[in-house]
Design an enzyme around this catalytic site. Structure first.
Site, short mmCIF file in Angstrom:
data_model
loop_
_atom_site.label_atom_id
_atom_site.label_comp_id
_atom_site.label_asym_id
_atom_site.label_seq_id
_atom_site.Cartn_x
_atom_site.Cartn_y
_atom_site.Cartn_z
N ASP A 18 51.62 -41.08 -29.18
CA ASP A 18 52.18 -41.96 -28.36
C ASP A 18 52.85 -43.24 -29.20
OD1 ASP A 18 52.78 -43.09 -25.80
OD2 ASP A 18 50.96 -44.11 -25.57
N GLY A 64 47.43 -47.27 -22.01
CA GLY A 64 46.80 -46.13 -21.50
C GLY A 64 45.35 -46.04 -21.85
N PHE A 65 44.90 -46.70 -23.16
CA PHE A 65 43.50 -46.51 -23.62
C PHE A 65 42.56 -47.68 -23.17
CE2 PHE A 65 45.99 -44.01 -26.76
CZ PHE A 65 45.31 -42.81 -26.47
N GLY A 66 43.16 -48.92 -22.82
CA GLY A 66 42.60 -49.92 -22.38
C GLY A 66 43.14 -51.34 -22.61
N VAL A 82 43.59 -55.09 -23.91
CA VAL A 82 43.69 -55.68 -25.30
C VAL A 82 43.54 -57.40 -25.15
CG1 VAL A 82 44.90 -56.16 -27.69
CG2 VAL A 82 44.93 -54.08 -26.33
N LEU A 118 46.25 -59.79 -24.27
CA LEU A 118 47.49 -59.73 -24.74
C LEU A 118 48.09 -58.51 -24.21
CD1 LEU A 118 46.08 -59.73 -28.46
CD2 LEU A 118 47.31 -61.63 -27.21
N GLY A 119 47.66 -57.47 -23.66
CA GLY A 119 48.43 -56.49 -22.94
C GLY A 119 47.45 -55.38 -22.22
#
Length: 552
Positions: free
Chosen positions: A451, A336-338, A340, A332-333
């Site tokens: 964020d 910055g954290f990982g 999806v 899906l996208g």
């Protein structure tokens, strides 16, 4: 000594051979690589797994050296998909070029390796070059804690020297953000000076960094030599030439160009823009308080999850199957954290699965369960619900409710641009405000998002907003820290006091919320480069527009 430290020392002989080979391959005839060390910093934490990190780091260093050898004075390199990611940057001063640049790089790399060992982040600054590496991306960082001055030489007993030195570095600080390559050297009144910014910080970050550098170097005169060093810039003056005569540039052209041509005009524009922005936010808050009761969004589907029971523990295999083995077609996208992924559970429910990028450490595993339990108990109609989690080795998976309409930025700037009506836009603004108010004041623990941006605002079937990724910054373990303070944010949305000085409070989210509101109203990105050519960010464009409106 930790086990991964042994792996590091096993790799050191090979690395030493690489450095020796580099020295032999570098031509002997050199000018002046200016390899005097000015600053060295190492992260107190070792990378894990050490062997994988050092392999990734060796690869990035080889890429950097190849780029510099080819004549580039600035280079970045990254191995983001490695088992232990590595990011690196190297830059030579514009007057230290060719073989001198490579020689400076080799000396700096050897010094860095010898001093920092298996640290997961480090930086060394020489007179002629700078090298920095970390296990997360840092290329847009301009000024960080630890910036300092270095004053050398005896006092110059010449009338007006201190004023001349300060005037020249002040001109450089104003001109370099407008100069090609964000670098310039100049000489005037017996003073030689140069300033340079890391190219990836941009002209705005360069201006911020050089402002701090100018404040630092201001304490050096009447010393005959002064320097200021920071993460994103370098500044130096001296009574002796440290660059060739043909390296100087005429600063006048860059002092006149762009929005920095008039210091007085910049101050007035900044004040007027800030006042106008505060008035706008005040008016918006007044309208929200007055009208919010008239608009009551319906609750979205939270997949029947019950209150205060904590997250559901999913089997890793089930989530892997639900996402088709984390196939690219299910993505899906990226954030910055990982990444999806869209997943279909056995019960027929559609979910979003986020794969966290977290170092494999004992502390990370220990904190994961308690932090996820805290986040899963955050229940609000305008916050994306965390349903469950899974953990396998260093892989951390979070399962969220799925939002069919995707993120707000697609409706503002993407393929569905222009489809939101004004009532929907107003409801989105109100819903975001409610979600943030809950995180800051109504939940039993204050959670600062850090964020807030349009891509982190998701829309349900009724176009009601739900803020995503809240609390994820809490999942970053302390031993994931580097030379910089732990930072989670996006340039263009982040409050200056947080981006520059690391000052964190609820006001950071409020600032970012205001930027997203401007995006919703204007339909423009916060960093839209297609705005007025003299501006780069939406806030600058709004300030310029309001100033013109006021002056007319």
């Amino acid at each position: 000594m930790h086990g991964h430290g042994m792996a590091h020392f096993m790799l050191l002989p090979a690395l030493a051979l690489v450095m020796v080979a580099s020295a032999w391959l570098t031509p002997a005839a050199l000018g002046d690589p200016q390899a005097t060390q000015l600053n060295l910093g190492c992260s107190p934490y070792n990378a894990t797994p050490a062997s994988a990190f050092l392999l990734a780091l060796n690869s990035t260093f080889a890429d950097l050296r190849a780029n510099l050898s080819a004549g580039g004075g600035f280079a970045t390199a990254a191995e983001p998909r490695a088992a232990a990611p590595a990011f690196a940057m190297a830059q030579c001063r514009p007057y230290v070029a060719g073989r001198d640049c490579v020689a400076c790089f080799d000396a700096a790399a050897a010094r860095l390796r010898g001093a920092c060992g298996g640290a997961n982040g480090a930086r060394v600054i020489f007179d002629g070059c700078v090298i920095r590496y970390e296990s997360t991306a840092f290329f847009d960082q301009a000024t960080l804690p630890g910036n300092t001055q270095i004053c050398n030489g005896s006092a110059v007993d010449v009338a007006g020297f201190a004023d001349a030195a300060r005037a020249l570095v002040s001109d450089l600080a104003a001109a370099v953000p407008n100069a090609p390559g964000l670098a310039a050297a100049s000489a005037s009144g017996g003073v030689y000076a140069a300033a340079q910014c890391v190219e990836t910080v941009g002209d705005s970050g360069c201006a911020q960094c050089l402002k701090v550098a100018m404040g630092n170097i201001d304490g050096c005169p009447p010393s005959s030599d002064g320097r200021a060093v920071d993460a994103g810039c370098f500044m130096r003056y001296s009574t002796k030439p440290f660059f060739p005569a043909n390296a100087t540039v005429d600063l006048a052209a860059y002092l006149r160009s762009g929005k920095k041509s008039s210091r007085k005009g910049a101050i007035i524009a900044g004040i007027m823009g800030g006042v106008a922005f505060l008035i706008f936010i005040g008016l918006l808050i007044f309208l929200l308080i007055r009208w919010s009761r008239k608009f009551r969004p319906q609750r979205g589907d939270i997949l029947g999850a019950t209150e205060l029971q904590g997250p559901t523990s999913f089997y890793y295999h089930d989530l892997k199957t639900a996402t088709n083995n984390f196939n690219e077609t299910s993505k899906l996208g990226e954030g910055g954290f990982g990444d999806v992924y869209k997943g279909l559970l056995k019960n027929g429910k559609t979910v979003a699965v986020k794969r966290l990028i977290v170092m494999d450490t004992r502390k990370a595993k220990a904190n994961f369960e308690s932090e996820v339990k805290l986040i899963s108990n955050v229940h609000h109609r305008n916050l994306v619900r965390l349903l469950g989690c899974s953990q396998k080795a260093s892989e951390f998976l979070l399962v969220y409710e799925y939002m069919a309409n995707g993120s707000l930025d697609k409706f503002l700037f993407g393929e569905r641009r222009g489809t939101l009506n004004w009532k929907q836009r107003f409801n989105i603004i109100v819903g975001m405000a409610r979600g943030l108010a809950y995180l800051h004041q109504e939940f039993h623990v204050c959670i600062i998002h850090r964020d807030i941006k349009s891509s982190n605002v998701l829309l349900d079937d009724d176009f009601q907003p739900k803020i995503a990724d809240f609390g994820l910054a809490r999942l970053l373990p302390d031993d994931h820290s580097h030379l910089s303070t732990k930072f989670a944010g996006t340039l263009g949305y982040t409050a200056p006091e947080y981006a520059i000085h690391g000052q964190l409070s609820e006001k950071v989210d409020t600032y970012s919320f205001g930027v997203v509101v401007l995006e919703i109203l204007s339909g423009r990105k916060s960093n839209d480069t297609k705005l007025d050519p003299e501006t780069q960010y939406l806030l600058e464009w709004v300030s310029s527009f309001l100033l013109k409106l006021y002056c007319s």
